[in-house]
Structure formats: structure tokens, C-alpha cells
Design a protein around this motif. Structure first.
Motif, short mmCIF file in Angstrom:
data_model
loop_
_atom_site.label_atom_id
_atom_site.label_comp_id
_atom_site.label_asym_id
_atom_site.label_seq_id
_atom_site.Cartn_x
_atom_site.Cartn_y
_atom_site.Cartn_z
N ILE A 466 0.83 -1.21 0.00
CA ILE A 466 0.00 0.00 0.00
C ILE A 466 0.86 1.26 0.00
CG2 ILE A 466 -1.58 1.37 1.43
CD1 ILE A 466 -3.01 -1.20 2.16
N GLY A 467 1.97 1.21 0.73
CA GLY A 467 2.85 2.37 0.80
C GLY A 467 3.46 2.76 -0.54
N ALA A 468 3.41 1.84 -1.50
CA ALA A 468 3.99 2.12 -2.83
C ALA A 468 3.00 2.79 -3.76
CB ALA A 468 4.50 0.82 -3.46
N ILE A 469 1.76 3.04 -3.31
CA ILE A 469 0.78 3.76 -4.14
C ILE A 469 1.22 5.22 -4.24
CG2 ILE A 469 -1.61 4.51 -4.35
CD1 ILE A 469 -2.45 2.06 -2.75
N LYS A 470 1.36 5.71 -5.45
CA LYS A 470 1.82 7.08 -5.68
C LYS A 470 0.87 7.80 -6.65
CE LYS A 470 5.66 6.20 -3.39
NZ LYS A 470 5.89 6.75 -2.04
N PRO A 471 0.84 9.13 -6.56
CA PRO A 471 0.10 9.87 -7.60
C PRO A 471 0.77 9.65 -8.94
CG PRO A 471 0.69 11.28 -5.73
CD PRO A 471 1.45 10.02 -5.57
N ASN A 472 -0.01 9.65 -10.00
CA ASN A 472 0.57 9.48 -11.32
C ASN A 472 1.52 10.63 -11.64
OD1 ASN A 472 0.38 7.30 -13.04
ND2 ASN A 472 -1.77 7.68 -13.51
N ASN A 473 2.69 10.29 -12.11
CA ASN A 473 3.69 11.28 -12.48
C ASN A 473 3.56 11.56 -13.97
OD1 ASN A 473 6.27 12.36 -13.45
ND2 ASN A 473 6.99 12.00 -11.35
N ALA A 474 3.19 12.81 -14.31
CA ALA A 474 2.94 13.15 -15.71
C ALA A 474 4.20 12.96 -16.56
CB ALA A 474 2.46 14.60 -15.82
N GLU A 475 5.35 13.33 -16.02
CA GLU A 475 6.60 13.20 -16.78
C GLU A 475 6.94 11.73 -17.01
OE1 GLU A 475 9.76 15.32 -14.94
OE2 GLU A 475 8.78 17.28 -15.09
N GLN A 476 6.76 10.89 -15.98
CA GLN A 476 7.05 9.47 -16.13
C GLN A 476 6.09 8.82 -17.12
OE1 GLN A 476 9.57 7.72 -14.99
NE2 GLN A 476 8.80 5.82 -15.90
N ALA A 477 4.80 9.23 -17.06
CA ALA A 477 3.82 8.69 -17.99
C ALA A 477 4.17 9.04 -19.42
CB ALA A 477 2.43 9.22 -17.64
N LEU A 478 4.61 10.28 -19.64
CA LEU A 478 4.99 10.72 -20.98
C LEU A 478 6.21 9.96 -21.47
CD1 LEU A 478 4.46 12.66 -23.31
CD2 LEU A 478 5.92 14.34 -22.15
N LYS A 479 7.16 9.70 -20.55
CA LYS A 479 8.37 8.97 -20.91
C LYS A 479 8.02 7.55 -21.36
CE LYS A 479 12.86 7.60 -19.02
NZ LYS A 479 13.74 7.61 -17.81
N GLU A 480 7.07 6.90 -20.66
CA GLU A 480 6.67 5.55 -21.04
C GLU A 480 5.98 5.54 -22.40
OE1 GLU A 480 4.54 3.25 -18.25
OE2 GLU A 480 6.00 3.51 -16.62
N LEU A 481 5.19 6.57 -22.68
CA LEU A 481 4.53 6.65 -23.98
C LEU A 481 5.54 6.86 -25.10
CD1 LEU A 481 1.44 8.83 -23.00
CD2 LEU A 481 1.47 6.37 -23.45
N GLN A 482 6.60 7.63 -24.82
CA GLN A 482 7.65 7.85 -25.82
C GLN A 482 8.42 6.57 -26.11
OE1 GLN A 482 10.04 10.89 -24.04
NE2 GLN A 482 8.60 12.54 -24.48
N SER A 483 8.44 5.66 -25.11
CA SER A 483 9.22 4.42 -25.24
C SER A 483 8.40 3.28 -25.82
CB SER A 483 9.77 4.01 -23.85
OG SER A 483 10.54 5.05 -23.30
N ASP A 484 7.33 3.60 -26.48
CA ASP A 484 6.44 2.59 -27.03
C ASP A 484 6.59 2.52 -28.55
OD1 ASP A 484 3.76 0.96 -26.16
OD2 ASP A 484 3.59 1.77 -28.18
N MET A 485 6.71 1.30 -29.07
CA MET A 485 6.92 1.10 -30.50
C MET A 485 5.80 1.72 -31.34
SD MET A 485 8.49 -0.62 -33.11
CE MET A 485 9.20 -2.21 -32.74
N LYS A 486 4.55 1.50 -30.96
CA LYS A 486 3.43 2.02 -31.74
C LYS A 486 3.42 3.54 -31.73
CE LYS A 486 -1.57 1.58 -32.43
NZ LYS A 486 -2.84 0.99 -31.92
N SER A 487 3.76 4.12 -30.59
CA SER A 487 3.83 5.57 -30.48
C SER A 487 4.85 6.14 -31.45
CB SER A 487 4.18 5.97 -29.05
OG SER A 487 4.44 7.35 -28.95
N VAL A 488 6.04 5.54 -31.48
CA VAL A 488 7.10 6.02 -32.38
C VAL A 488 6.68 5.85 -33.84
CG1 VAL A 488 9.47 5.60 -33.14
CG2 VAL A 488 8.94 5.58 -30.70
N LEU A 489 6.06 4.71 -34.17
CA LEU A 489 5.64 4.47 -35.55
C LEU A 489 4.53 5.42 -35.99
CD1 LEU A 489 5.66 0.56 -35.58
CD2 LEU A 489 7.23 2.07 -36.82
#
Length: 642
Positions: A466-489
Motif C-alpha cells: 500500500i505504501g507504494a501507491i503514488k500519484p501518477n507522475n505526468a513526466e514518467q507517464a509521458l516517458k513511457e509513452l515515448q518508449s512505445d513502438m506504436k507511439s514512435v511508428l
């Protein structure tokens, strides 16, 4: 002008607007909150969305994939030959190889250099294969882009253990159990939510346990469990290459014989003369036939007769040649007076199905435990007894003179070889079938209890995270989207649109996107995750991987590869309780099959070193029925016909 930016994934307008609106709504809170306050706010939110758990709320991912499905099917039905349909056929069966070709096409184009660098990260040489690499490669393969976008819209980021708990709650098979989740308070914080769930599970466990204990058919369930655990124990012994003493092997076989006899007594204790119980009578006939065959095999082992193998093949009433051999062997090896073979005895009385004599014998069915150790003196569990045979001395044990080499042969886990544990498993599953036919309520309660126990284990693990629940990090979310094959294509496709000089790149990107979307469509249709092997392998023509969660603690994987030299291979894996593994392999030719068979010992040894117990291992070449259909012992988790 060419757009070389890959900072914002190109998705449809609706998702972009949802993301924008969500960011605007939450931005002021995120900017003003400190890290500690944000964490506190995240854990104070309720975890359980009842509508989603009950399947009444369609997720954003399902909605988008559903639209894609309808679009493709509508086009196929109407015979559409517009500009979109030809491109749907331009798929990339070897996606990894086609990505490398696209990278080559990008060489020398400075304006698109960022795309070249991004694509190079997705496909690694097969020499770098690793479990972590495969997991990350699948995550970034493009199959999960919409899931990542949906996650980025959530207010909080949940740890994996909590996600697993929520997923299993949503996929609970027992409808009554699923509906009981409605009792959970909606306004609890994360800690209280899990505590409430644990309390609810305890209540449900008590109710279902009472239903099982009060059932007149519980003896069938106990008998089936005892046989299944005995089979698993024999498999473990064989796979680990344990050398048993003659005394231990004799005691083991004596207890197995007792369990088989008690299972047959349990099945024959019920009055099935009613016309409505025709199916149950047919199942009981098979139980008696399988039990008698097992008893005959054991009798032959007692007499050191190598013909015991004839009785370990799968029960088949249509195999007249094998039936004739078995009949002859039975007459030659009549059991001694104190080990009379149980014949089919169907009760014609109208007595209560669950008789006192059955109660007296039911304890014998608990002789085997899944958690048994493999010590020479193991009795399968600390509290288990040897039943009737526990009082026997070594001199009284009818298996005291068995041949140990024949015992090893009877329990051998060699591929495609009938063995004692396989025959025991066949009997156990037929008993389960009889139980389910006679008492669907007992089957439902037992299934619910298994799901409850699994959920309870997950809830316990989730509470610790439970202690590992965090608010969504906008920068981290954007980084994950940039690291996606379909996104790049998608961004590469947009950047090269209407550019004659980059038309070949635009077409290649579209071709790859089509294949990714086909994988997404198949995943949606099968309620699984289907993708490709994210590695480059010169010897590989094409690849297809599929993963699926089954009921309770069961997981499945289907791997389909096509090699340049060896041809095709299809592998289905089934994992239960994170320990018991079923393996079914089908090759495109006999040569490839023989190559695999020559290495099965080292493969099974490697699996055992990982803590896995191989329940079933089957290898065949294509021809007639598929390996999936031929090997009924393997629970595949996939509807092959569909």
C-alpha cells in the motif's frame, strides 16, 4: 515540412482530448501538493471500482479495440476495396526483421535521425535474450499503448501486487463471489479497502467450506484430491531423479493402491439407477474400468511382470487389440486373496447416498499432500497416515518384493511414455467429472473456495505494498509513452505523410502499425495478450506469442515460431499455482521433433532447477489432430477451435 518530434504520441483525437481534460482538472492539485501529502492522498482513495469489477463499465481500451474490430469486420463484410483494405493485407509477419529494414531506410536522413535511434532500442539480437529483456520488450512492443494512455489518465499509480488483486477480482468466475464484492464500502481508503476485502473473503470461505462439508458427495472430492496429489508427488520424484529405497517405494505403492480402492468405493456408493443419471452411470463405468486397470498394473508390479505397461495406457473402450491383451494378462495375474481386485458394484438400494461406511473410509483419501517433502521417510504430510497400510509391517506389505527398476519405469517421466501418475490423473479427473455431474453445487463451492484462497493470498501481498501507491507522475507517464513502438511508428507515419522523398518509409511504418494492430485485435478477441518476439534472429521467419490468465492461479502461454531451417513449432505452456507446469509441443516435421526429444531431459532438469514441477510433457509432429487435441491431460486455457 517534416515533423521530427516524438515527444507526444499520435493517438486519436478522443484520447488526446480526454488526456488534456484530465491533466487540466488535476494540474492545480498536483502542483500545490507536497510529496508526502500527495502520497497520503493517493492511499486515501478507494481501490475497488464495483462497476468495473462486475463488468458493467467498459474500459477505454476495450472501447477503442472494439471500434477497431467493428471497423475491420464491416470492411470485410462489405467487400470494401477502398484505399484502406489493401493496406490491411500488407502485414509484417516478421516484425523484428522489418523494423531492422526500416532502420536501414532511415540511415542518412538527418531529419529523421531521432526515429532511427528510437526504433533501434526496440529490437535486440537474440544473443541478448533474458527474462527481463523479454518482459520489457513485450511492454514496449506497441500492444499496450492504449493501456498506457488509459493508465496515464488515472489519478494514482498502483503497485503490481494491487493491480494483480484487482485483475483477479474482475476476472472472478464465481458470480456469487463477484457479486459479494458489492458489499465492500465505496468510501474506504486503500488500507481499509483491503481489510474489508479480507473480512469478506473469510466470510465467503466459511460459507463455501460449510457447503462442501455438508455435501453428500464430498467423498468424491477428497478421493480425487488424494489421487491428484499422489500423481504430482510421483511426477516430482521422477523429475528430480530421487532414488527411493525398496521399503519407501513399497509403502508408497501400498498407499496409492489404498487410495485407488477407496476412490472406486466412493464412486460405487451412490445409487445411480434413475433415468436422469445416464451420464453419471457412463462416467462411473469409466471410473471402474480405469481403477481396475490401475489395480492390474499394481498387481503385475507385485509379481515383477513387465507387462504392467499395458495397463498404463489411456482408457479406450474402442481399442479391441489392447483390451484383449489386458484381459489375458488379468487372468494370468489374479490377485492374492488379501488383495482382491474391486469389481464394479453398483448399489441398487435406496439408502442415503452418503453412508456411514463411506464416512469411515473417507479419511483415507487425505493421505497425500501437495506440500509433501521428498525425504526418504516422507509420509506426504506431517499429519498424514498410511491409512489401512500404516499398520502393515514390511513383511505384510504386498509390494515388498517389487523390482525397483520396474518402479522407476512405471513412474518414468519420459516424453510421450504412459506412466502410473498419468493413469492416476486420468482416474482423478474422471472422479471430478462424476462429482460435477452429481452435484454442480459442490463443484461451484469448491471452485469458489479455490478462488477465495487465491484472492486471500493476493490481498495479503497487496496490503504490504500500500505504501507504494503514488500519484501518477505526468513526466514518467509521458516517458513511457515515448518508449512505445506504436507511439514512435505513429509519429514517424505522420512525419513522412505526403512526402514523396520518404514514401517508402511512410509505407513501411504503416505496414508495421498494421501488424501491431492485428496483434491488438487478436488480444481483444481472445481476452489475452498476443504479440511478437522482440528480438532479431536470422534463423527465424516469423514469431507469435500469446499470454492468458485462466481461472484462479492458472496462466497460459502459446508460442508459435517458424524457423528457416527447422520449420514450424507450436508450444503451449500451462502454469498452475506458480509451480506445476504442463508442456505441449508440436513441430512441423519429424526431424525437428526428434531433435527436441533428444534434449528433453536437460530441458526438464533446467525447469526443475527453477522450482517448477513438470506435470505433463508432450511432443508430436503435425499430422491428423493437433498436439493440443491429442493430449487431453493438458489444460490449455485456449479455445483452439475458436
Amino acid at each position: 515540412m517534416i515533423n521530427t518530434s516524438i515527444t507526444q504520441p499520435l493517438v486519436d483525437k478522443e484520447i488526446r482530448e480526454l488526456e488534456r481534460d484530465k491533466r487540466i482538472k488535476d494540474s492545480s492539485q498536483r502542483i500545490t501538493s507536497t510529496k508526502d501529502t500527495a502520497t497520503k492522498d493517493a492511499t486515501s482513495k478507494p481501490l475497488f471500482d464495483k462497476q468495473e469489477i462486475l463488468g458493467e463499465k467498459q474500459s477505454l481500451i476495450e472501447q477503442k479495440l472494439g471500434e477497431l474490430t467493428n471497423k475491420l469486420l464491416s470492411g470485410l463484410k462489405s467487400g470494401e476495396q477502398g484505399p484502406n483494405m489493401p493496406r490491411l493485407l500488407q502485414v509484417a509477419p516478421n516484425l523484428a526483421s522489418d523494423v531492422r529494414e526500416l532502420i536501414k531506410a532511415l540511415e542518412g536522413n538527418e531529419k529523421l535521425a531521432t526515429f532511427k535511434e528510437a526504433l533501434a532500442k526496440f529490437i535486440k539480437p537474440i544473443e541478448n535474450l533474458s527474462p527481463q529483456g523479454v518482459a520489457q520488450g513485450i511492454k514496449d512492443s506497441g500492444i499496450m499503448l492504449e493501456a498506457k494512455i488509459a493508465q496515464s489518465l488515472e489519478a494514482q499509480s498502483l503497485p503490481s501486487k494491487i493491480k494483480e488483486l484487482l485483475s483477479q477480482m474482475k476476472n472472478t468466475q464465481n458470480q456469487e463471489l463477484k457479486e459479494s464484492f458489492l458489499k465492500l464500502p465505496n468510501d474506504s481508503d486503500a488500507k481499509k479497502s483491503i481489510s474489508d476485502l479480507e473480512t469478506l473473503l473469510k466470510e465467503q470461505k466459511k460459507l463455501n467450506q460449510e457447503a462442501i462439508n455438508s455435501s453428500p458427495f464430498k467423498a468424491l472430492a477428497k478421493a480425487s484430491n488424494a489421487l491428484e496429489n499422489a500423481a504430482k508427488y510421483l511426477d516430482k520424484l521422477s523429475n528430480l531423479g530421487k532414488n527411493l529405497s525398496l521399503k519407501t517405494a513399497a509403502n508408497l505403492l501400498s498407499r496409492i493402491e489404498s487410495s485407488i480402492q477407496n476412490a472406486q468405493k466412493s464412486a460405487n456408493n451412490y445409487n445411480l439407477n434413475s433415468a436422469t443419471l445416464k451420464d453419471a452411470r457412463a462416467i462411473r463405468e469409466q471410473i471402474n474400468a480405469s481403477a481396475n486397470e490401475l489395480q492390474n498394473a499394481l498387481n503385475l508390479l507385485k509379481n515383477k511382470d513387465s507387462n504392467f505397461k499395458a495397463f498404463l495406457t489411456r482408457y479406450d473402450p474402442n481399442n479391441k487389440q489392447n483390451a484383449t491383451l489386458k484381459e489375458a494378462l488379468s487372468k494370468q495375474n489374479e490377485p492374492k486373496a488379501n488383495h482382491i481386485r474391486i469389481n464394479i458394484q453398483t448399489s441398487n438400494t435406496g439408502s442415503t447416498p452418503h453412508s456411514s461406511s463411506l464416512n469411515a473410509n473417507s479419511a483415507q483419501n487425505d493421505s497425500f499432500s501437495q506440500n509433501s517433502s521428498l525425504s526418504q521417510n516422507s509420509s506426504f504430510s506431517q499429519n498424514a497416515s498410511f491409512s489401512q497400510n500404516s499398520t502393515l509391517t514390511q513383511e505384510q506389505n504386498s509390494f515388498k518384493n517389487i523390482n525397483l527398476s520396474q518402479f522407476k519405469e512405471a513412474t518414468s517421466s519420459e516424453v510421450n511414455t504412459p506412466n502410473l501418475q498419468g493413469k492416476i490423473t486420468e482416474l482423478a479427473r474422471t472422479l471430478t467429472s462424476l462429482k460435477n455431474t452429481l452435484s454442480p453445487e459442490l463443484a461451484s463451492a469448491k471452485s469458489a473456495l479455490e478462488e477465495i484462497n487465491s484472492l486471500a493470498r493476493l490481498a495479503k501481498s497487496a496490503a504490504k505494498s500500500i505504501g507504494a501507491i503514488k500519484p501518477n507522475n505526468a513526466e514518467q507517464a509521458l516517458k513511457e509513452l515515448q518508449s512505445d513502438m506504436k507511439s514512435v511508428l505513429l509519429n514517424l507515419k505522420e512525419s513522412t505523410q505526403n512526402q514523396s522523398s520518404t514514401q517508402n518509409i511512410h509505407t513501411a511504418a504503416q505496414r508495421l502499425l498494421t501488424q501491431i494492430e492485428i496483434h491488438q485485435l487478436a488480444s481483444f478477441a481472445q481476452n489475452s495478450l498476443q504479440t511478437y518476439l522482440p528480438y532479431h534472429w536470422d534463423e527465424l521467419n516469423s514469431s507469435n506469442l500469446s499470454f492468458k490468465r485462466g481461472n484462479k492461479d492458472k496462466f497460459y502461454a502459446r508460442i508459435e515460431l517458424s524457423f528457416v531451417k527447422f520449420g514450424e513449432i507450436g508450444i503451449v505452456l500451462g502454469l498452475a499455482e506458480n509451480k506445476f507446469l504442463d508442456v505441449s509441443i508440436q513441430t512441423g516435421n519429424d526431424g525437428f521433433k526428434e531433435l527436441i526429444l533428444s534434449e528433453t531431459k536437460s530441458l526438464k532438469r533446467a525447469l526443475n532447477e527453477l522450482g517448477l514441477v513438470v506435470n505433463n510433457f508432450f511432443v508430436a509432429s503435425k499430422g491428423g489432430k493437433s498436439a493440443y487435441e491429442q493430449f487431453e491431460d493438458i489444460d490449455l486455457g485456449y479455445n483452439i477451435k475458436a
